[in-house]
Design a protein around this motif. Structure first.
Motif, PDB file in Angstrom:
ATOM      1  N   PRO A  66       0.823  -1.220   0.000  1.00 43.27           N
ATOM      2  CA  PRO A  66       0.000   0.000   0.000  1.00 43.27           C
ATOM      3  C   PRO A  66       0.853   1.265   0.000  1.00 43.27           C
ATOM      4  O   PRO A  66       2.012   1.261   0.426  1.00 43.27           O
ATOM      5  CB  PRO A  66      -0.807  -0.102   1.296  1.00 43.27           C
ATOM      6  CG  PRO A  66      -0.654  -1.496   1.765  1.00 43.27           C
ATOM      7  CD  PRO A  66       0.582  -2.059   1.144  1.00 43.27           C
ATOM      8  N   ASP A  67       0.251   2.327  -0.461  1.00 39.80           N
ATOM      9  CA  ASP A  67       0.904   3.641  -0.444  1.00 39.80           C
ATOM     10  C   ASP A  67       1.233   3.988   1.005  1.00 39.80           C
ATOM     11  O   ASP A  67       0.350   3.927   1.877  1.00 39.80           O
ATOM     12  CB  ASP A  67      -0.048   4.674  -1.052  1.00 39.80           C
ATOM     13  CG  ASP A  67       0.396   6.101  -0.837  1.00 39.80           C
ATOM     14  OD1 ASP A  67       1.611   6.363  -0.840  1.00 39.80           O
ATOM     15  OD2 ASP A  67      -0.486   6.972  -0.667  1.00 39.80           O
ATOM     16  N   ARG A 125       1.826   6.782   2.433  1.00 41.84           N
ATOM     17  CA  ARG A 125       1.217   8.028   2.926  1.00 41.84           C
ATOM     18  C   ARG A 125      -0.269   7.852   3.254  1.00 41.84           C
ATOM     19  O   ARG A 125      -0.727   8.287   4.293  1.00 41.84           O
ATOM     20  CB  ARG A 125       1.408   9.135   1.884  1.00 41.84           C
ATOM     21  CG  ARG A 125       1.104  10.513   2.407  1.00 41.84           C
ATOM     22  CD  ARG A 125       1.580  11.583   1.483  1.00 41.84           C
ATOM     23  NE  ARG A 125       0.675  11.656   0.318  1.00 41.84           N
ATOM     24  CZ  ARG A 125       0.889  12.393  -0.736  1.00 41.84           C
ATOM     25  NH1 ARG A 125       1.991  13.112  -0.816  1.00 41.84           N
ATOM     26  NH2 ARG A 125       0.034  12.416  -1.721  1.00 41.84           N
ATOM     27  N   SER A 126      -1.030   7.192   2.376  1.00 43.74           N
ATOM     28  CA  SER A 126      -2.478   7.053   2.599  1.00 43.74           C
ATOM     29  C   SER A 126      -2.876   5.666   3.085  1.00 43.74           C
ATOM     30  O   SER A 126      -4.018   5.460   3.465  1.00 43.74           O
ATOM     31  CB  SER A 126      -3.226   7.346   1.299  1.00 43.74           C
ATOM     32  OG  SER A 126      -2.970   6.324   0.342  1.00 43.74           O
ATOM     33  N   ASN A 127      -1.948   4.715   3.040  1.00 43.91           N
ATOM     34  CA  ASN A 127      -2.194   3.314   3.372  1.00 43.91           C
ATOM     35  C   ASN A 127      -3.247   2.686   2.448  1.00 43.91           C
ATOM     36  O   ASN A 127      -3.915   1.741   2.805  1.00 43.91           O
ATOM     37  CB  ASN A 127      -2.573   3.144   4.851  1.00 43.91           C
ATOM     38  CG  ASN A 127      -2.266   1.744   5.334  1.00 43.91           C
ATOM     39  OD1 ASN A 127      -1.326   1.109   4.849  1.00 43.91           O
ATOM     40  ND2 ASN A 127      -3.054   1.255   6.273  1.00 43.91           N
ATOM     41  N   GLN A 128      -3.394   3.237   1.251  1.00 46.72           N
ATOM     42  CA  GLN A 128      -4.329   2.736   0.255  1.00 46.72           C
ATOM     43  C   GLN A 128      -3.553   1.942  -0.811  1.00 46.72           C
ATOM     44  O   GLN A 128      -2.351   2.109  -0.966  1.00 46.72           O
ATOM     45  CB  GLN A 128      -5.068   3.889  -0.434  1.00 46.72           C
ATOM     46  CG  GLN A 128      -5.949   4.699   0.491  1.00 46.72           C
ATOM     47  CD  GLN A 128      -7.125   3.889   0.988  1.00 46.72           C
ATOM     48  OE1 GLN A 128      -7.801   3.215   0.233  1.00 46.72           O
ATOM     49  NE2 GLN A 128      -7.345   3.931   2.300  1.00 46.72           N
ATOM     50  N   ASN A 140      -4.847   4.894  -4.802  1.00 45.39           N
ATOM     51  CA  ASN A 140      -6.283   4.805  -5.032  1.00 45.39           C
ATOM     52  C   ASN A 140      -7.006   5.475  -3.867  1.00 45.39           C
ATOM     53  O   ASN A 140      -7.585   4.824  -3.010  1.00 45.39           O
ATOM     54  CB  ASN A 140      -6.678   3.331  -5.171  1.00 45.39           C
ATOM     55  CG  ASN A 140      -8.035   3.169  -5.802  1.00 45.39           C
ATOM     56  OD1 ASN A 140      -8.611   4.122  -6.314  1.00 45.39           O
ATOM     57  ND2 ASN A 140      -8.545   1.955  -5.762  1.00 45.39           N
ATOM     58  N   THR A 141      -6.934   6.802  -3.848  1.00 44.56           N
ATOM     59  CA  THR A 141      -7.510   7.581  -2.754  1.00 44.56           C
ATOM     60  C   THR A 141      -8.209   8.809  -3.331  1.00 44.56           C
ATOM     61  O   THR A 141      -7.951   9.193  -4.472  1.00 44.56           O
ATOM     62  CB  THR A 141      -6.412   7.997  -1.755  1.00 44.56           C
ATOM     63  OG1 THR A 141      -7.000   8.802  -0.727  1.00 44.56           O
ATOM     64  CG2 THR A 141      -5.307   8.786  -2.414  1.00 44.56           C
ATOM     65  N   PRO A 175      -2.893  12.722  -4.704  1.00 47.60           N
ATOM     66  CA  PRO A 175      -2.496  11.368  -4.299  1.00 47.60           C
ATOM     67  C   PRO A 175      -1.028  11.108  -4.621  1.00 47.60           C
ATOM     68  O   PRO A 175      -0.462  11.684  -5.552  1.00 47.60           O
ATOM     69  CB  PRO A 175      -3.407  10.461  -5.118  1.00 47.60           C
ATOM     70  CG  PRO A 175      -3.855  11.290  -6.265  1.00 47.60           C
ATOM     71  CD  PRO A 175      -3.836  12.718  -5.808  1.00 47.60           C
ATOM     72  N   ASN A 176      -0.425  10.261  -3.825  1.00 47.20           N
ATOM     73  CA  ASN A 176       0.956   9.865  -4.042  1.00 47.20           C
ATOM     74  C   ASN A 176       1.060   9.101  -5.368  1.00 47.20           C
ATOM     75  O   ASN A 176       0.122   8.418  -5.772  1.00 47.20           O
ATOM     76  CB  ASN A 176       1.418   8.990  -2.872  1.00 47.20           C
ATOM     77  CG  ASN A 176       2.910   9.043  -2.659  1.00 47.20           C
ATOM     78  OD1 ASN A 176       3.600   9.869  -3.244  1.00 47.20           O
ATOM     79  ND2 ASN A 176       3.409   8.163  -1.810  1.00 47.20           N
ATOM     80  N   THR A 177       2.188   9.221  -6.033  1.00 47.91           N
ATOM     81  CA  THR A 177       2.434   8.502  -7.295  1.00 47.91           C
ATOM     82  C   THR A 177       3.722   7.706  -7.172  1.00 47.91           C
ATOM     83  O   THR A 177       4.554   7.977  -6.314  1.00 47.91           O
ATOM     84  CB  THR A 177       2.561   9.477  -8.481  1.00 47.91           C
ATOM     85  OG1 THR A 177       3.632  10.391  -8.215  1.00 47.91           O
ATOM     86  CG2 THR A 177       1.275  10.243  -8.724  1.00 47.91           C
ATOM     87  N   ARG A 178       3.860   6.737  -8.057  1.00 52.40           N
ATOM     88  CA  ARG A 178       5.102   5.964  -8.103  1.00 52.40           C
ATOM     89  C   ARG A 178       5.221   5.316  -9.466  1.00 52.40           C
ATOM     90  O   ARG A 178       4.248   5.127 -10.181  1.00 52.40           O
ATOM     91  CB  ARG A 178       5.148   4.925  -7.004  1.00 52.40           C
ATOM     92  CG  ARG A 178       4.202   3.763  -7.214  1.00 52.40           C
ATOM     93  CD  ARG A 178       4.396   2.627  -6.247  1.00 52.40           C
ATOM     94  NE  ARG A 178       5.658   1.953  -6.464  1.00 52.40           N
ATOM     95  CZ  ARG A 178       6.173   1.068  -5.641  1.00 52.40           C
ATOM     96  NH1 ARG A 178       5.540   0.740  -4.541  1.00 52.40           N
ATOM     97  NH2 ARG A 178       7.311   0.485  -5.899  1.00 52.40           N
ATOM     98  N   ALA A 179       6.438   4.941  -9.811  1.00 52.23           N
ATOM     99  CA  ALA A 179       6.696   4.209 -11.051  1.00 52.23           C
ATOM    100  C   ALA A 179       6.783   2.730 -10.726  1.00 52.23           C
ATOM    101  O   ALA A 179       7.279   2.328  -9.666  1.00 52.23           O
ATOM    102  CB  ALA A 179       8.003   4.679 -11.683  1.00 52.23           C
ATOM    103  N   VAL A 180       6.272   1.927 -11.641  1.00 56.89           N
ATOM    104  CA  VAL A 180       6.383   0.473 -11.547  1.00 56.89           C
ATOM    105  C   VAL A 180       7.254   0.061 -12.731  1.00 56.89           C
ATOM    106  O   VAL A 180       6.954   0.408 -13.881  1.00 56.89           O
ATOM    107  CB  VAL A 180       4.994  -0.199 -11.624  1.00 56.89           C
ATOM    108  CG1 VAL A 180       5.119  -1.706 -11.489  1.00 56.89           C
ATOM    109  CG2 VAL A 180       4.056   0.374 -10.569  1.00 56.89           C
TER     110      VAL A 180
END
Length: 187
Positions: free
Chosen positions: A82-83, A85-88, A113-114, A119-124
């Motif tokens: 989960p993220d 920051r938001s725990n989502q 997904n918040t 919302p926080n972002t990241r690369a996969v």
């Protein structure tokens, strides 16, 4: 007298013309009526006009094309922790990316997904279309991909806050056995 003969001849000729063209001698009455026209056998259907060839393979047909709807992306995003920051969890719809099965290194950018305003972002990251779950430098906060600075083995991830002069690009490269950070690229 010669005149009267001539005048009589003209009048007589006119009378003969009127009598010859009376209704009993009409061409309409001499024209045969309509006849049945034989119905031809079923005419052969016109041969179909060949359609032009498709413009090229689609992403589903060409594994080396960028395909941000590939099921591998959904699978990879579902495996992410989960993220922080938001725990989502993460939204499986990429914001950006260059995922393809043939690249040594490709990436997609996802967001938490918040309903948060930012919302926080990241690369996969992916190697030959397969998710790289471990051994990847931190990729949080990136919100775009610079396709002009990316190659088959290098991904240029971007961060832009919308404030002029604060955008940055960081490049990651597949070194043959893993992903390494190779530095900032000028923007």
């Amino acid at each position: 007298m010669k005149r009267s003969v001539t005048l009589g001849t003209v009048v007589g000729a006119a009378l003969l013309t009127v009598v010859a063209c009376s209704s009993g001698d009409s061409t309409v009455s001499k024209t045969p009526g309509p006849t049945a026209v034989p119905t031809p056998a079923a005419a052969p259907a016109p041969s179909p006009v060949p359609s032009p060839p498709a413009p090229g393979p689609t992403a589903a047909e060409d594994p080396c094309a960028v395909n941000l709807a590939d099921p591998e992306i959904l699978r990879a995003v579902s495996e992410l922790p989960p993220d922080p920051r938001s725990n989502q969890g993460w939204s499986p719809e990429p914001l950006a990316g260059n995922y393809n099965e043939c690249a040594q290194l490709s990436a997609v950018i996802v967001e938490a997904n918040t309903n948060a305003e930012n919302p926080n972002t990241r690369a996969v990251l992916f190697h030959l279309g397969k998710f790289i779950p471990t051994g990847v430098p931190d990729t949080y906060g990136f919100n775009g991909l610079d396709s002009t600075a990316s190659t088959g083995d290098t991904v240029a991830l971007t961060y832009s806050s919308g404030v002029p002069g604060l955008a940055s690009t960081v490049r990651f490269r597949w070194n043959g056995s893993g992903v390494e950070l190779i530095g900032n690229a000028p923007r």
